[in-house]
Enzyme design. Structure first.
Site, PDB file in Angstrom:
ATOM      1  N   HIS A  15       0.813  -1.288  -0.087  1.00  0.00           N
ATOM      2  CA  HIS A  15      -0.001  -0.003  -0.003  1.00  0.00           C
ATOM      3  C   HIS A  15       0.849   1.137  -0.027  1.00  0.00           C
ATOM      4  CE1 HIS A  15      -3.259   2.601   2.414  1.00  0.00           C
ATOM      5  NE2 HIS A  15      -3.530   2.491   1.048  1.00  0.00           N
ATOM      6  N   GLU A  42       0.817  -0.356  -4.729  1.00  0.00           N
ATOM      7  CA  GLU A  42      -0.377   0.530  -4.989  1.00  0.00           C
ATOM      8  C   GLU A  42      -0.106   2.029  -4.815  1.00  0.00           C
ATOM      9  OE1 GLU A  42      -3.920   2.977  -3.453  1.00  0.00           O
ATOM     10  OE2 GLU A  42      -1.780   2.526  -2.546  1.00  0.00           O
ATOM     11  N   ASP A  44      -1.530   6.294  -5.555  1.00  0.00           N
ATOM     12  CA  ASP A  44      -2.458   7.502  -5.767  1.00  0.00           C
ATOM     13  C   ASP A  44      -1.996   8.427  -6.722  1.00  0.00           C
ATOM     14  OD1 ASP A  44      -4.371   6.494  -3.351  1.00  0.00           O
ATOM     15  OD2 ASP A  44      -2.608   6.685  -2.161  1.00  0.00           O
ATOM     16  N   HIS A  57      -2.071  11.101  -1.819  1.00  0.00           N
ATOM     17  CA  HIS A  57      -3.511  10.631  -1.802  1.00  0.00           C
ATOM     18  C   HIS A  57      -4.592  11.685  -1.353  1.00  0.00           C
ATOM     19  CE1 HIS A  57      -6.612   9.299   1.257  1.00  0.00           C
ATOM     20  NE2 HIS A  57      -6.529   8.107   0.506  1.00  0.00           N
ATOM     21  N   GLU A 117      -4.434   3.857  -8.161  1.00  0.00           N
ATOM     22  CA  GLU A 117      -5.487   4.250  -8.057  1.00  0.00           C
ATOM     23  C   GLU A 117      -5.741   5.857  -8.449  1.00  0.00           C
ATOM     24  OE1 GLU A 117      -8.402   5.761  -4.218  1.00  0.00           O
ATOM     25  OE2 GLU A 117      -6.770   4.675  -3.890  1.00  0.00           O
TER      26      GLU A 117
END
Length: 248
Positions: A15, A42, A44, A57, A117
């Site tokens: 993450h 992952e 953002d 994020h 993301e």
């Protein structure tokens, strides 16, 4: 029953690079996650005021940089000068924000995989989805395994699908709202990515029965991970790169 879509990704996904062990979404974090053996990350991605896809994020800068205000309202020339590591610890002070292109080149050079993301600044949902998808298609052109594009924003996924339909997509959910499965199938998603507590045997069967994969965020406890493995889910996003072996 639709056949499951091809799924070349590993079960374990780090993450924001390395969870909480390094400043999230910085290259330092992805290097640390890789040092723990993780092959997929992952991140953002959002757009600067002048259209540069960068990693962050939050909509605002205060939590993870020494800047102020809305990140997407600033040009990259300003964002690139911010300290994105000092908030975490002195060891990372001076770590800059990363662009999506920076991270792509790191991943491609080292054989790592990526879940991007799409995290748009409010009001830029479709434009961000389109821009991130176009950039991802260019950066990963010819790569054996493309990035997985996910978002809580259906409009962002629709934008990504419109411009680069070949890139796999996943719908992020924090609740199983009315019509969630129809939304995912309507966007031709390859995956549904839920808060891990939402999964049960029936929900996993619904998603996999519709030809999609079942992924979970953010799983930091052994009991939760074991439950998801026993349910037959396909991917686990974790902060605890120091706890879970990605080889399992």
């Amino acid at each position: 029953m639709p056949a499951l879509k091809p799924w070349p990704y590993p079960r374990w996904i780090a993450h924001r690079g390395a969870g909480r062990l390094a400043p999230e979404n910085t290259l330092a974090a992805f290097r640390l996650g890789a040092a723990h053996g993780y092959r997929m990350f992952e991140c953002d991605a959002k757009l600067s005021a002048d259209g540069v896809a960068f990693l962050m994020h939050d909509a605002t800068l205060e939590r993870t940089t020494d800047g102020h205000g809305t990140g997407g309202a600033q040009p990259w020339s300003v964002l690139s000068q911010l300290d994105a590591g000092g908030w975490h610890s002195r060891a990372f002070a001076g770590e800059p924000l990363a662009t999506l292109e920076n991270l792509a080149r790191f991943c491609l050079a080292n054989g790592h995989l990526l879940n991007i993301e799409i995290k748009p600044t409010p009001g830029t949902e479709r434009a961000t989805g389109e821009a991130v998808a176009r950039l991802a298609a260019r950066l990963w052109q010819g790569a054996a395994i493309p990035p997985l594009l996910t978002s809580f924003q259906a409009e962002s996924l629709a934008g990504a699908r419109a411009v680069q339909p070949e890139l796999p997509r996943g719908l992020l959910l924090d609740t199983l709202r009315d019509g969630w499965l129809a939304a995912a199938t309507g966007l031709d998603c390859a995956a549904v990515v839920c808060n891990h507590a939402l999964w049960d045997a029936a929900t996993v069967a619904q998603v996999q029965g519709a030809g999609m994969r079942a992924l979970s965020y953010t799983v930091n406890d052994e009991w939760a991970a074991q439950r998801l493995v026993e349910l037959g889910t396909d991917g686990i996003i974790t902060d605890r790169v120091d706890l879970f072996s990605p080889a399992v």
